[in-house]
Design an enzyme around this catalytic site. Structure first.
Site, PDB file in Angstrom:
ATOM      1  N   LYS A   1       0.758  -1.248   0.098  1.00 57.58           N
ATOM      2  CA  LYS A   1      -0.122  -0.073  -0.003  1.00 57.58           C
ATOM      3  C   LYS A   1       0.892   1.202  -0.158  1.00 57.58           C
ATOM      4  O   LYS A   1       1.972   1.198   0.881  1.00 57.58           O
ATOM      5  CB  LYS A   1      -0.883  -0.204   1.272  1.00 57.58           C
ATOM      6  CG  LYS A   1      -1.456   1.157   1.370  1.00 57.58           C
ATOM      7  CD  LYS A   1      -2.455   1.562   2.920  1.00 57.58           C
ATOM      8  CE  LYS A   1      -1.192   1.545   3.822  1.00 57.58           C
ATOM      9  NZ  LYS A   1      -0.476   2.962   3.709  1.00 57.58           N
TER      10      LYS A   1
ATOM     11  N   ASP B   1      -5.414   0.954   8.633  1.00 59.89           N
ATOM     12  CA  ASP B   1      -5.240   0.667   7.086  1.00 59.89           C
ATOM     13  C   ASP B   1      -5.709  -0.513   6.670  1.00 59.89           C
ATOM     14  O   ASP B   1      -5.719  -0.557   5.252  1.00 59.89           O
ATOM     15  CB  ASP B   1      -3.625   0.633   6.844  1.00 59.89           C
ATOM     16  CG  ASP B   1      -2.956   2.000   7.026  1.00 59.89           C
ATOM     17  OD1 ASP B   1      -3.421   2.917   7.007  1.00 59.89           O
ATOM     18  OD2 ASP B   1      -1.604   2.125   7.044  1.00 59.89           O
TER      19      ASP B   1
END
Length: 278
Positions: free
Chosen positions: A13, A130
């Site tokens: 990510k 996240d």
């Protein structure tokens, strides 16, 4: 006959920008971030079993322990399932590119069974800020503490290099050192996603608010950014998340590939990989 083996990718990510707002009543900071995912990452495999277990391999397996509090096992327990899980750890640990979060998200996707999407995202948010974004693994705007997600209608492919200097960064200390912040509302509701060049121009008007405190803790981040900025074909160099991994956006895949080779050759302790983001 052996049990069926399922696999799930856990892409890295990348926060193309990360603006930090005020601390919320729940102790988390309000965030605003444009998030994309790389075509490289960790990998997980699942086999049916009567108990829950985790084995680790890969170049960065030594940085983890298959302990009960491991995010991978916590994700499986949140689904109330048992399985034999194998994690191949290809990404550096504590590196600002969502490795642990992406691994947990891959577990949720791989073992969710009949769980609906809304329930899956709720579980993800309970596990970590996240993780909801990593469950979707699509280009998106992330707000709130990470649970408010807006998937982008499109996103150009971005030739890039990810570079980590081999130093872990404690996220809590980075936030504790945050002196100045962009705050929220800086990113417009719509921006130009028609091309990599247009998106890069927009990104130059943004920043990663955590970069300054992370650089104060780990000066090697500044060295990585400086080396990236000198690479031929570089368009933008920035730190991702709370560091220490930085990314460089390049004019084309060839320039990115050459930069990754040059950076690992000149800095043997660094991890550098060419990839595509988007």
């Amino acid at each position: 006959m052996p049990p069926p083996r399922r696999t799930e990718a856990a892409p890295a990510k990348i926060n193309l920008f990360l603006h930090v707002g005020d601390r919320r009543a729940d102790g988390f900071h309000a965030l605003e971030s444009l998030v994309v995912f790389a075509d490289i990452g960790d990998a997980l495999a699942f086999e049916s079993a009567d108990t829950l277990s985790l084995t680790l391999d890969g170049p960065f397996a030594k940085g983890l322990e298959a302990e009960p509090d491991n995010l991978v096992l916590r994700a499986a327990r949140a689904l109330d399932v048992t399985a034999r899980i194998a994690l191949t750890k290809n990404l550096p640990v504590a590196s600002g590119i969502g490795g642990g979060s992406a691994d947990a998200a891959a577990v949720l996707r791989g073992l969710a069974g009949a769980a609906d999407a809304a329930r899956l995202l709720q579980i993800a948010a309970e596990l970590g800020s996240d993780i909801p974004a990593c469950v979707l693994s699509k280009p998106l705007m992330m707000r709130g503490r990470g649970e408010v997600l807006e998937v982008l209608p499109k996103c150009p492919a971005l030739p890039a290099v990810l570079v980590n200097p081999g130093v872990g960064v404690p996220t809590g200390k980075v936030f504790a050192g945050l002196a100045t912040r962009t705050s929220l509302g800086h990113a417009p509701a719509a921006f130009d996603l028609s091309s990599a060049a247009a998106l890069t121009r927009y990104l130059r008007t943004t920043r990663n608010d955590l970069e300054a405190p992370a650089r104060a803790l780990v000066p090697q981040i500044g060295e990585v950014l400086g080396e990236l900025a000198r690479m031929p074909g570089i368009a933008l160099a920035r730190m991702s998340g709370s560091g220490a991994t930085c990314f460089g956006l390049f004019q084309d895949d060839g320039a990115a590939a050459m930069a990754a080779i040059a950076l690992e050759s000149s800095h043997p302790g660094w991890w550098a990989r060419a990839t595509q983001l988007g």
